[in-house]
Design a protein around this motif. Structure first.
Motif, PDB file in Angstrom:
ATOM      1  N   UNK A 139      29.903  50.400  33.332  1.00 49.25           N
ATOM      2  CA  UNK A 139      30.387  48.844  33.575  1.00 49.25           C
ATOM      3  C   UNK A 139      29.526  48.370  32.541  1.00 49.25           C
ATOM      4  N   UNK A 140      28.279  48.491  32.171  1.00 47.14           N
ATOM      5  CA  UNK A 140      27.456  47.727  31.160  1.00 47.14           C
ATOM      6  C   UNK A 140      27.940  47.874  29.747  1.00 47.14           C
ATOM      7  N   UNK A 141      28.475  49.040  29.388  1.00 45.93           N
ATOM      8  CA  UNK A 141      28.961  49.486  28.183  1.00 45.93           C
ATOM      9  C   UNK A 141      30.237  48.636  28.041  1.00 45.93           C
ATOM     10  N   UNK A 256      43.611  49.859  27.096  1.00 48.56           N
ATOM     11  CA  UNK A 256      42.545  49.743  26.058  1.00 48.56           C
ATOM     12  C   UNK A 256      43.221  50.262  24.586  1.00 48.56           C
ATOM     13  N   UNK A 257      43.932  51.227  24.504  1.00 44.98           N
ATOM     14  CA  UNK A 257      44.726  51.434  23.222  1.00 44.98           C
ATOM     15  C   UNK A 257      45.398  50.589  22.775  1.00 44.98           C
ATOM     16  N   UNK A 258      46.178  49.917  23.676  1.00 48.40           N
ATOM     17  CA  UNK A 258      47.284  49.079  23.398  1.00 48.40           C
ATOM     18  C   UNK A 258      46.772  47.812  22.965  1.00 48.40           C
ATOM     19  N   UNK A 267      33.969  52.168  22.968  1.00 45.47           N
ATOM     20  CA  UNK A 267      33.749  52.418  24.519  1.00 45.47           C
ATOM     21  C   UNK A 267      34.830  53.536  24.855  1.00 45.47           C
ATOM     22  N   UNK A 268      35.974  53.571  24.089  1.00 42.38           N
ATOM     23  CA  UNK A 268      36.956  54.551  24.243  1.00 42.38           C
ATOM     24  C   UNK A 268      36.368  55.996  23.800  1.00 42.38           C
ATOM     25  N   UNK A 269      35.648  55.845  22.698  1.00 40.98           N
ATOM     26  CA  UNK A 269      35.111  57.083  22.555  1.00 40.98           C
ATOM     27  C   UNK A 269      34.111  57.689  23.086  1.00 40.98           C
TER      28      UNK A 269
END
Length: 323
Positions: A139-141, A256-258, A267-269
């Motif tokens: 969550x911090x990220x 997130x991607x959209x 974050x996604x990576x």
């Protein structure tokens, strides 16, 4: 928790003298069987339980130590299992491997952060344990990415304001910053929105509600990022099975991607790299909170002694209390 010096002065004894007497005569420090290697590693195999936590802590002058703790100890006696100088995986693995393999194989779960070294240590030393990445680090990220977006706009507004002031000086008139309905300027709005972006909106004060409304109208990207962060928090707060969590997180990844927000690409990576360990949280809802709480105790203990001058004796006192 008082220092020896403070206790001595409390009873009318010269504090420094009482501290020396305690250290050399009554504490048992001279007979401590781990004194020779204390600054490099300390091991307490008897404290190993099924659920462990591993984290790093700074003792003094930025020097980091890796600390392995038992959740069953609850920050009291029999909590410390190992303290190893540094965070380099090879060094920590070398010393943790001295713990009996039979005991290490009994560990079923270990909580940790997203540091690659911690994952490697857990994998090598506790090969039968399930690794669980702490939800609060996840969550911090996301929260950090949200704050980075806010800061990006803050710098832009600061630059715009400075440019406008310089232009006004050059052309001989006084620049007046735009005042928003709640009394903030744009720059102040972005600075004062720092704390509300960490909160759930149901916990906002009336002033924060007004500020958030203006903020989200002026900067839709911040609103979009805030909603993504809130949705992740809501998923973690749900008491759901791992399979349901997998589905909900998959939808969250799609969102997130959209969104195509630059700051959320990292974050996604990161999530893709640590996905399995993150999902393991939903097995027992285990976190690294016990380790973080224990680290806070160490920092408080260090503060009581106004820093760490004698590292060996500090570690002796620490293990006497918590091992």
């Amino acid at each position: 928790m008082l220092s020896c010096k403070a206790i001595g002065e409390l009873f009318g004894v010269k504090g420094e003298k009482f501290q020396r007497q305690y250290k050399h005569k009554t504490s048992g420090f001279k007979q401590w069987n781990q004194q020779e290697h204390a600054q490099d590693w300390l091991l307490y195999p008897k404290n190993i339980t099924n659920q462990l936590s591993i984290d790093e802590v700074c003792l003094s002058m930025g020097e980091l130590y890796t600390i392995l703790t038992s959740k069953a100890g609850k920050g009291k006696k029999r909590t410390i299992i190992a303290i190893v100088k540094g965070t380099k995986s090879d060094t920590v693995i070398k010393h943790l491997s001295k713990l009996p393999k039979k005991l290490r194989d009994k560990v079923t779960e270990i909580t940790l952060d997203m540091a690659g070294s911690m994952k490697q240590i857990a994998k090598k030393c506790f090969c039968k344990a399930v690794q669980v990445i702490d939800r609060f680090h996840v969550q911090k990220l996301v929260s950090d990415a949200l704050q980075d977006i806010r800061i990006k706009y803050r710098w832009a507004e600061l630059d715009n304001e400075n440019t406008a002031i310089l232009k006004a000086k050059k052309e001989g008139y006084v620049h007046n910053s735009e005042i928003l309905p709640n009394g903030d300027t744009r720059k102040q709005l972005l600075v004062r929105s720092h704390s509300l972006l960490y909160k759930n909106q149901i916990n906002w004060t009336s002033d924060q509600q007004e500020r958030a409304k203006i903020l989200f109208e002026l900067y839709p990207e911040i609103k979009q990022a805030y909603l993504l962060a809130s949705n992740l928090r809501n998923i973690y707060n749900l008491k759901i099975d791992k399979e349901i969590a997998l589905t909900k997180l998959a939808h969250w990844f799609n969102d997130i991607e959209k969104a195509s927000i630059k700051y959320f690409n990292t974050v996604l990576k990161t999530f893709n790299v640590h996905y399995n360990e993150m999902i393991n949280y939903f097995n027992n809802r285990s976190t690294n909170a016990s380790a973080e709480s224990f680290n806070a105790k160490i920092k408080y203990f260090r503060m009581m002694y106004r820093g760490v001058r004698d590292k060996k004796f500090f570690l002796f006192r620490l293990t006497k209390l918590f091992s």
